[in-house]
Design an enzyme around this catalytic site. Sequence first.
Site, short mmCIF file in Angstrom:
data_model
loop_
_atom_site.label_atom_id
_atom_site.label_comp_id
_atom_site.label_asym_id
_atom_site.label_seq_id
_atom_site.Cartn_x
_atom_site.Cartn_y
_atom_site.Cartn_z
CB CYS A 193 -0.88 -0.03 1.25
SG CYS A 193 -1.91 1.43 1.46
CB CYS A 246 -3.33 3.94 -5.48
SG CYS A 246 -4.60 3.05 -4.55
N1 DGL Z 1 -4.07 0.69 -1.98
C1 DGL Z 1 -3.66 1.83 -1.25
C2 DGL Z 1 -2.42 2.50 -1.87
O1 DGL Z 1 -1.63 1.87 -2.53
C3 DGL Z 1 -4.67 2.87 -0.83
C4 DGL Z 1 -6.11 2.71 -1.08
C5 DGL Z 1 -6.94 3.46 -0.06
O2 DGL Z 1 -7.17 4.66 -0.22
O3 DGL Z 1 -7.30 2.82 0.93
O4 DGL Z 1 -2.19 3.67 -1.64
#
Ligand code: DGL
Length: 283
Positions: free
Chosen positions: A79, A193
């Site tokens: 993430c 993301c």
């Molecule tokens: N998947 C996450 C990232 O790579 C964030 C997604 C969210 O906003 O929860 O930043």
Amino acid sequence: MPSRNAATAPIGVFDSGIGGLSVMAALRRELPDERFVYIGDAGHAPYGERDTAHVLQRSQRLADYLCTAHQAKALVLACNTATAAAVASLRERYPALPIVGIEPALKPAAAQTTSGVVAVMATRSTLASDKFLALVRTQPRTVRFLLQACDGLAAAIEQADRHAIESLSQAYVNALVRQAPGETLIDTVVLGCTHYALISDTLARLWGPQVTLLDAGQPVARRTRQVLQAAELLCPASPESRSEAARAPLVCLSTGDPTGLERALQDWHVGEPAVTACALDLA
Ligand code: DGL
């Protein structure tokens, strides 16, 4: 804390939800002998539009759980938002534990753009973070990065809301195209993301064939192999460990409704044979 001889222990991986499965797929390809425990923190998501304190507190909670309940031998923060908010503090909390984070692929994008204009799609929180701003400062000045906070897009992907995914994606592509200077074309788009990699087909269609999309799943998987190797924590690739891994390759947990995670596992062919996702109560 895991001991040095815990090479057969699992690798802990987490994200705010299903997005990290785009990284999990690369991890499983790169490290087929390893066991993994994946947590989607859907009960406390999205991270990208929450304050840093919330993301930091959740990341610590998930890391603590992975280390104590599963004796994880390493952590992968699948993430970008959690990495920006928490990787430094997790490394202080667990100084002997290999911890791999993910960040938007600006460096590969700068290396491959020919127009010199790169679009970056990421969460609001990632783009506002000191870590991201520092990363931008290390890029060549000849490359212009156009930034777009994609509010709501991760949540739409999490809910598999096709209509919202299409309309938000279109709106953010349009907003980036409007930012491009003069007639110069964007030729490279960084998916900053991990959720956005799950909709790369939609984004590729909207951006068109002249644009290359870059995510960091594969580089993170390679980096994970390197840090495990350096720490002598790679799982031995014996036939026994391979068949053991085939029996119990992936534990998938969700702090929200696990059905979304289970559907995404199947869509992404992350767990063959089919892996089920279980609910995890981790307030
Ligand atoms: N998947 C996450 C990232 O790579 C964030 C997604 C969210 O906003 O929860 O930043």
